[in-house]
Design an enzyme around this catalytic site. Structure first.
Site, PDB file in Angstrom:
ATOM      1  N   LYS A 115       0.824  -1.209   0.000  1.00 48.43           N
ATOM      2  CA  LYS A 115       0.000   0.000   0.000  1.00 48.43           C
ATOM      3  C   LYS A 115       0.852   1.250   0.000  1.00 48.43           C
ATOM      4  CE  LYS A 115      -4.250  -1.938   1.105  1.00 48.43           C
ATOM      5  NZ  LYS A 115      -5.454  -2.118   1.861  1.00 48.43           N
ATOM      6  N   LYS A 197      -5.835 -13.838  -6.711  1.00 49.24           N
ATOM      7  CA  LYS A 197      -6.954 -14.065  -5.795  1.00 49.24           C
ATOM      8  C   LYS A 197      -8.167 -13.205  -6.192  1.00 49.24           C
ATOM      9  CE  LYS A 197      -7.757 -12.410  -1.314  1.00 49.24           C
ATOM     10  NZ  LYS A 197      -7.546 -12.252   0.118  1.00 49.24           N
ATOM     11  N   LYS A 200     -12.533  -7.980  -4.168  1.00 48.29           N
ATOM     12  CA  LYS A 200     -13.598  -7.015  -4.421  1.00 48.29           C
ATOM     13  C   LYS A 200     -13.045  -5.723  -5.016  1.00 48.29           C
ATOM     14  CE  LYS A 200     -13.341  -6.245   0.530  1.00 48.29           C
ATOM     15  NZ  LYS A 200     -13.784  -6.777   1.798  1.00 48.29           N
TER      16      LYS A 200
END
Ligand code: AMP
Ligand code: TRP
Length: 332
Positions: A115, A197, A200
């Site tokens: 991040k 993976k 969302k």
């Protein structure tokens, strides 16, 4: 004599729409644990604000995640279901534990490193401290087991290190929790790039199936799922797309991989995909109906999260008092 049940803690962030990855990899397993364990399942809204959230959306999603917990089959009588920000001990505990965590440890966390690459210097301090809040979540309830995906394993290891450090520095205070990672079958992959993976946050909506996707959308997304040109339904690393669809079918119907291979032998992918889509729709349709009913009954939902918070508060604030006392704060 009644043996004390082991404690489980887990949570999902209300930061996006939940996918069948969350359902098959987390929720469906949680439901299986509710009789055997003393389970705390939390909607971790404090974690969600480590990235910007629109207040109205955050409110809507927080209640939606709770409704999904219930609709998926988590019984509020058997589990403690609550919203993280309703239990101030989580924030308090995170501060205390922050003072027993090293900057170096936090900087080494893969999720933070990923991040921080994305946000650069304007990354919030919350993202750095995120795993300490997660440690507080877990340690406040003296959880024995923490069901999480493999991506969260590093955070759990840090939780164990912090707990051991605190125990050693003062005296035994925290139970050392173990990760509880479901067997390999349950990692659901991206439908468009089946080596990643399912998430969302993918840009292409065809990459994932949401728990709340309508049946026609589910069918369309499965028909568009990437496979290969081999044309045989086989559980093999060389066919990641097919393997993923088989994983989904196995998780939903209990059919083994051999049974699936046999059923579709010599048939290509058309019928196989139709059946995968059907299995998803069959599983999700009643859940979707329940979610809508629950969300329409705000009073019912409110009752559950208030009761959950009360129980959680009782347990968590006891742990906070214990920590404060050991650290040397004057008892209130
Ligand atoms: P997240 O959506 O990353 O906050 O994850 C919430 C929970 O769902 C964690 O326990 C994850 O391991 C699980 N989860 C999320 N995505 C998947 C996936 N694609 N396959 C299996 N489990 C998943
Ligand atoms: N960080 C977890 C995730 O993104 C969510 C989470 C927060 C959690 N607190 C937790 C999971 C405590 C397990 C236990 O999936």
């Amino acid at each position: 004599m009644d043996e004390k049940k082991k404690v489980i803690f887990s949570g999902i962030q209300p930061s996006g729409n939940l996918t069948i990855g969350n359902y098959l990899g987390a929720l469906k397993n949680w439901v299986k644990l509710q009789d055997e364990y003393d389970c705390y399942y939390c909607v971790v809204d404090l974690h969600a604000i480590t990235v910007r959230q629109e207040p109205k959306e955050l409110r809507r999603r927080t209640l939606e995640v709770l409704a999904i917990y219930l609709a998926a089959g988590l019984d509020p009588e058997k589990n403690t279901l609550f919203i993280q920000s309703h239990v101030p001990a989580h924030s308090e505990g995170a501060w205390l534990l922050n003072c027993f965590t090293y900057l170096g440890e936090l900087g080494r966390m893969t999720q933070y490193k990923d991040k921080s690459q994305r946000y650069g210097d304007s990354i919030s301090a919350g993202l750095l401290n995120y795993p300490v809040l997660m440690a507080a979540d877990i340690l406040l309830y003296n959880a024995d087991l923490v069901p999480v995906g493999i991506d969260q394993k590093q955070h759990l290891e840090l939780t164990r290190d912090i707990a051991e450090r605190f125990n050693k520095l003062f005296s035994p205070t925290f139970n050392i929790p173990e990760p509880y990672i479901p067997e390999t079958g349950t990692k659901i992959m991206d439908l468009q790039e089946p080596t990643k993976k399912m998430s969302k946050s993918a840009d292409n909506p065809n990459s994932y199936i949401l728990i709340l996707d309508p049946p026609d959308v589910i069918r369309k997304k499965i028909s568009r799922a990437v496979t290969d040109s081999l044309g045989t339904v086989k559980y093999s690393d060389e066919q990641p797309g097919v393997k993923n669809l088989m994983t989904i079918l196995n998780a939903l119907t209990g059919m083994t991989m051999e049974q699936i291979e046999k059923k579709y032998e010599g048939q290509g992918y058309a019928q196989f995909k139709l059946d995968v889509a059907d299995a998803i729709v069959t599983e999700l349709e009643p859940i979707q109906k329940r979610i809508k009913e629950i969300l329409d009954d705000k009073e019912y939902l409110e009752n559950i999260y208030k009761k959950g918070a009360e129980k959680a508060n009782y347990v968590a604030s006891k742990t906070i008092r214990k920590m404060q006392k050991k650290i040397g704060f004057i008892p209130r």
